[in-house]
Design a protein around this motif. Structure first.
Motif, PDB file in Angstrom:
ATOM      1  N   GLU A  42      -4.597 -13.283  -0.836  1.00  0.00           N
ATOM      2  CA  GLU A  42      -4.129 -12.339  -1.847  1.00  0.00           C
ATOM      3  C   GLU A  42      -4.031 -10.909  -1.294  1.00  0.00           C
ATOM      4  OE1 GLU A  42      -6.382 -14.716  -2.410  1.00  0.00           O
ATOM      5  OE2 GLU A  42      -5.103 -15.952  -3.714  1.00  0.00           O
TER       6      GLU A  42
ATOM      7  N   ARG B 147       5.546 -10.208   1.078  1.00  0.00           N
ATOM      8  CA  ARG B 147       6.763 -10.032   0.273  1.00  0.00           C
ATOM      9  C   ARG B 147       7.774  -9.151   1.009  1.00  0.00           C
ATOM     10  NH1 ARG B 147       6.661 -11.750  -4.916  1.00  0.00           N
ATOM     11  NH2 ARG B 147       4.610 -12.420  -5.706  1.00  0.00           N
ATOM     12  N   THR B 148       7.289  -8.100   1.618  1.00  0.00           N
ATOM     13  CA  THR B 148       8.177  -7.189   2.341  1.00  0.00           C
ATOM     14  C   THR B 148       8.812  -7.888   3.542  1.00  0.00           C
ATOM     15  OG1 THR B 148       6.852  -5.280   1.679  1.00  0.00           O
ATOM     16  CG2 THR B 148       8.284  -5.004   3.592  1.00  0.00           C
TER      17      THR B 148
ATOM     18  N   TYR C 251      -2.747 -10.050   1.324  1.00  0.00           N
ATOM     19  CA  TYR C 251      -1.529  -9.922   2.133  1.00  0.00           C
ATOM     20  C   TYR C 251      -0.263 -10.059   1.297  1.00  0.00           C
ATOM     21  CZ  TYR C 251      -4.560 -10.180   6.171  1.00  0.00           C
ATOM     22  OH  TYR C 251      -5.530  -9.907   7.110  1.00  0.00           O
ATOM     23  N   ASP C 252      -0.403 -10.106  -0.003  1.00  0.00           N
ATOM     24  CA  ASP C 252       0.743 -10.361  -0.869  1.00  0.00           C
ATOM     25  C   ASP C 252       1.864  -9.348  -0.658  1.00  0.00           C
ATOM     26  OD1 ASP C 252       1.835 -11.966  -3.177  1.00  0.00           O
ATOM     27  OD2 ASP C 252       1.900  -9.952  -4.047  1.00  0.00           O
ATOM     28  N   ASP C 253       1.563  -8.073  -0.681  1.00  0.00           N
ATOM     29  CA  ASP C 253       2.600  -7.045  -0.536  1.00  0.00           C
ATOM     30  C   ASP C 253       3.256  -7.114   0.839  1.00  0.00           C
ATOM     31  OD1 ASP C 253       2.123  -6.143  -3.080  1.00  0.00           O
ATOM     32  OD2 ASP C 253       0.850  -4.460  -2.460  1.00  0.00           O
ATOM     33  N   MET C 254       2.449  -7.266   1.881  1.00  0.00           N
ATOM     34  CA  MET C 254       2.995  -7.355   3.238  1.00  0.00           C
ATOM     35  C   MET C 254       3.931  -8.539   3.387  1.00  0.00           C
ATOM     36  SD  MET C 254       1.033  -8.137   6.825  1.00  0.00           S
ATOM     37  CE  MET C 254       0.248  -6.531   6.990  1.00  0.00           C
TER      38      MET C 254
END
Length: 295
Positions: free
Chosen positions: A147, A154-155, A149-152
């Motif tokens: 969780e 997605r990018t 690493y979600d933003d990374m």
């Protein structure tokens, strides 16, 4: 007509069953050691099999190339006398990287895995500069979860960057604790639309490399019917062996067999109920199960 799947026997010794085979493919983490110490009975079993002429290859989803894994084995108390060779996800990852012409690689994983790139024609860069991701794990698997690493992810997925997963495991035991591995991040990346090449079990390429290694050691073509896989991972060791067409033995660990209400560790708690829950009517079933690898 209902067909009942045959019961999976729980055996205390691998000697009789394992001696029928010319070669073993043995998982390391969870079978030979727990990340902190070697399991002496498992070491004795592998040495006994080799002593009667068997070929013993450790097959690991470790993202480290074989030399680093072999050094770790020695530190933990698994001696060279217990195996003929190692084949790792790190070895296969290097093979996959050679298919790319001077890639700009974002390394998603701890610094201890950087030897995977030694001598290769590539450049390690930031996520923003990368055209390829190599995921060997979480930066800090002692405290982080997928969780984080979600933003990374997605990018990166939005940029359509391909990923090589250097360790398809989702979880492993480290001592008495379960920690996340690269496979957990790669799975999330796929759900976000990312493309992943898995360099390890249960996928076929690592088994093909292991078979080539066995043949070289034996000095002949060793048939799949002569090979026994031994491991504690349902979705890696057992599924991979079935997919490749070789027999398997399941070794219990906290990965799939939790401690019971009486406080017994996962391996000690293994019983028919656990096996029914784990395998049910699944087609990919081991020949037998063990609480630990013992001769």
């Amino acid at each position: 007509m209902t067909v009942t799947a045959p019961e999976i026997p729980v055996i205390a010794s691998i000697k009789d069953l394992g001696s029928r085979y010319s070669a073993w493919l043995v998982d390391i983490w969870g079978v030979m050691h727990n990340g902190h110490r070697a399991f002496a009975p498992a070491v004795a079993a592998t040495e006994a099999f080799r002593g009667q002429g068997g070929v013993l290859v450790f097959l690991s989803n470790s993202p480290r190339p074989s030399p680093g894994v072999q050094e770790q084995l020695s530190r933990l108390g698994v001696p060279p006398s217990s195996y003929d060779a190692t084949v790792t996800s790190g070895d296969l990852t290097r093979h996959e990287l050679r298919k790319h012409k001077h890639p700009r690689v974002f390394h998603l994983g701890p610094a201890r895995d950087l030897p995977i790139y030694a001598g290769l024609d590539l450049t390690l860069v930031s996520p923003e500069q990368a055209d390829l991701i190599v995921c060997s794990g979480l930066f800090d698997d002692e405290t982080e979860t997928p969780e984080d690493y979600d933003d990374m992810l997605r990018t990166l997925a939005a940029r359509k960057l391909p990923m090589i997963c250097a360790n398809p495991d989702h979880l492993v035991e480290r001592g008495d604790k379960l920690v996340y591995c690269a496979g957990a991040l790669a799975s999330v990346y796929e759900t976000l639309g990312g493309s992943v090449v898995y360099a390890g079990k249960p996928h076929r390429p690592i088994y093909e490399l292991a078979l080539e290694t066995i043949d070289a050691i034996a000095g002949r073509d060793v048939g799949k019917s002569e090979i026994l896989a031994i491991g504690d991972g349902l979705n890696t060791d057992i599924a991979g062996a079935a997919g490749f067409g070789i027999d398997a033995v399941f070794v219990a660990s906290g990965l799939h067999v939790p401690a019971n209400s009486g406080g017994e560790a996962g391996a000690e708690a293994l019983d028919r109920a656990h096996l029914t829950e784990l395998f049910g009517k699944a087609m990919r079933r081991p020949l037998a199960a063990m609480r630990a690898l013992e001769w």
